[in-house]
Design a protein around this motif. Structure first.
Motif, mmCIF file in Angstrom:
data_model
loop_
_atom_site.group_PDB
_atom_site.id
_atom_site.type_symbol
_atom_site.label_atom_id
_atom_site.label_comp_id
_atom_site.label_asym_id
_atom_site.label_seq_id
_atom_site.Cartn_x
_atom_site.Cartn_y
_atom_site.Cartn_z
ATOM 1 N N GLN A 86 -1.701 -44.492 -30.273
ATOM 2 C CA GLN A 86 -0.556 -43.603 -30.067
ATOM 3 C C GLN A 86 0.568 -44.274 -29.283
ATOM 4 O O GLN A 86 1.484 -43.599 -28.816
ATOM 5 C CB GLN A 86 -1.011 -42.332 -29.347
ATOM 6 C CG GLN A 86 -1.976 -41.487 -30.169
ATOM 7 C CD GLN A 86 -2.360 -40.196 -29.471
ATOM 8 O OE1 GLN A 86 -2.378 -40.120 -28.245
ATOM 9 N NE2 GLN A 86 -2.655 -39.167 -30.253
ATOM 10 N N THR A 123 6.533 -39.437 -34.327
ATOM 11 C CA THR A 123 6.696 -38.978 -32.945
ATOM 12 C C THR A 123 7.556 -39.950 -32.150
ATOM 13 O O THR A 123 8.425 -39.543 -31.360
ATOM 14 C CB THR A 123 5.318 -38.815 -32.277
ATOM 15 O OG1 THR A 123 4.558 -37.837 -33.001
ATOM 16 C CG2 THR A 123 5.462 -38.360 -30.833
ATOM 17 N N ASN A 177 2.096 -40.581 -35.438
ATOM 18 C CA ASN A 177 2.496 -41.325 -34.241
ATOM 19 C C ASN A 177 3.833 -42.025 -34.469
ATOM 20 O O ASN A 177 4.703 -42.036 -33.588
ATOM 21 C CB ASN A 177 1.429 -42.354 -33.875
ATOM 22 C CG ASN A 177 1.794 -43.141 -32.631
ATOM 23 O OD1 ASN A 177 1.998 -42.578 -31.558
ATOM 24 N ND2 ASN A 177 1.909 -44.456 -32.764
ATOM 25 N N PRO A 182 -3.126 -39.818 -38.458
ATOM 26 C CA PRO A 182 -2.549 -39.804 -37.107
ATOM 27 C C PRO A 182 -1.579 -40.949 -36.852
ATOM 28 O O PRO A 182 -0.687 -40.833 -36.013
ATOM 29 C CB PRO A 182 -3.779 -39.910 -36.200
ATOM 30 C CG PRO A 182 -4.800 -40.618 -37.029
ATOM 31 C CD PRO A 182 -4.574 -40.136 -38.438
ATOM 32 N N HIS A 183 -1.717 -42.048 -37.576
ATOM 33 C CA HIS A 183 -0.843 -43.206 -37.372
ATOM 34 C C HIS A 183 0.548 -42.935 -37.944
ATOM 35 O O HIS A 183 1.557 -43.367 -37.379
ATOM 36 C CB HIS A 183 -1.474 -44.441 -38.003
ATOM 37 C CG HIS A 183 -2.943 -44.541 -37.732
ATOM 38 N ND1 HIS A 183 -3.447 -44.665 -36.455
ATOM 39 C CD2 HIS A 183 -4.019 -44.469 -38.561
ATOM 40 C CE1 HIS A 183 -4.775 -44.693 -36.513
ATOM 41 N NE2 HIS A 183 -5.141 -44.577 -37.773
#
Length: 249
Positions: free
Chosen positions: A109, A73, A70, A66-67
Motif C-alpha cells: 500500500q 488511492t 492502491n 488491492p494493487h
C-alpha cells in the motif's frame, strides 16, 4: 458523441488495461444522462474508462485487486513517480522483483508499490494484470517499440476528489436506493487469474443475484455465453448485444 462523454476523455485512463470499456461510453451516456445526479457505483472498476468517460460528481469505485486500488488511492493524493522508467527488459524484471518483495513484506500500500504497479502495467505484456497462486505479479516483459510514461499525476487529484476507492468483495458494498450501478465483472471466459483467488461460475451467480436486488438502475456487461444469457434472463434482465472491439485500452 455526447458532450459530457467527450469532456471525460480529456483525462485518459492512466493505465493500459486489457478489456477496457472506453468504447462503451457513447452507448452508456444516454442511460446515465437520466441519472447523472446519482452516485455512480462500479463494483469492478478496472481501468476506470467508463467512470472517466461519464465523469460523475460522486462515485464509489471498487475492485478486488488491492494493487489497482492502491494506485488510484495514491493518484487521489497526487502521485509523483520517482522511478527511472525505461522500456528495458532488465529494468522491468528488476522492478517486478522489487514489487513482489513489497507484496511479500506486506508493503503493497506504499507510494513505491503504486509507482511500480504503474511502470509494470505500462511496460508489461499487453497491459495484463496477472498474479500466480502465491500472489506474485507474473506478467512478462512487453514488446513495445516505445512507451510514453507519466511521472506527474496531479491532474487526477481534483477529478478523484469526490470519488471513493475501495478494495473488497462487491457483496459488502453499501448501496443507496438511487445509486446507478455499472457492473463489469470478470467475463465468463477461461482467464480467471486477474487477482489472487481468481473468479468462478459461482461468482457469476453471486454477482447476478446481488445486482437484481438493487432498486436503482443497473447495467451489467459480460460475455454473451449461453449460460450467462440464461442466468440474466431468468433474473428478469433485459439483454442487449454489442460487438466488442478486441484491443487493449
Amino acid at each position: 458523441m455526447p458532450e459530457l462523454a467527450t469532456a471525460g476523455y480529456t483525462l485518459k485512463p492512466p493505465l493500459k488495461w486489457a478489456g477496457g470499456k472506453r468504447w462503451q461510453v457513447p452507448y452508456l451516456y444516454p442511460l446515465w444522462e437520466q441519472h447523472s445526479d446519482c452516485r455512480l457505483i462500479e463494483p469492478f472498476c478496472g481501468g476506470l474508462a467508463v467512470t472517466l468517460g461519464l465523469r460523475p460528481k460522486q462515485a464509489l469505485l471498487n475492485d478486488v485487486n488491492p494493487h489497482l486500488i492502491n494506485f488510484y488511492t495514491w493518484l487521489k493524493k497526487g502521485l509523483h513517480c520517482r522511478l527511472e522508467m525505461k522500456n528495458e527488459e532488465a529494468i522491468f524484471y528488476a522492478y517486478r522483483q522489487r514489487f513482489n518483495e513489497l507484496l511479500h513484506a506486506k508493503n503493497g500500500q506504499t507510494r513505491e508499490a503504486a509507482s511500480l504497479f504503474y511502470y509494470l502495467n505500462r511496460t508489461g505484456y499487453n497491459g495484463l494484470c496477472r498474479f500466480n497462486s502465491s500472489g506474485e505479479f507474473n506478467v512478462p516483459f512487453g514488446r513495445y517499440k516505445s512507451i510514453t510514461y507519466v511521472s506527474d499525476f496531479l491532474d487526477y487529484r481534483k477529478v478523484f476528489d469526490c470519488w471513493e476507492f475501495t478494495s473488497r468483495d462487491f457483496s459488502v458494498l453499501k448501496l443507496g436506493e438511487a445509486d446507478f450501478v455499472y457492473a463489469d465483472p470478470p467475463y465468463d471466459v477461461e482467464f480467471t487469474s486477474y487477482a489472487k483467488g481468481g473468479s468462478t461460475w459461482d461468482d457469476q451467480i453471486r454477482t447476478a443475484e446481488w445486482l437484481v436486488q438493487h432498486s436503482g438502475p443497473v447495467i451489467l456487461v459480460n460475455q454473451a455465453t449461453p449460460r450467462i444469457k440464461a442466468l440474466y434472463r431468468r433474473l428478469g434482465f433485459r439483454l442487449r448485444y454489442l460487438d466488442a472491439p478486441r484491443r487493449i485500452s
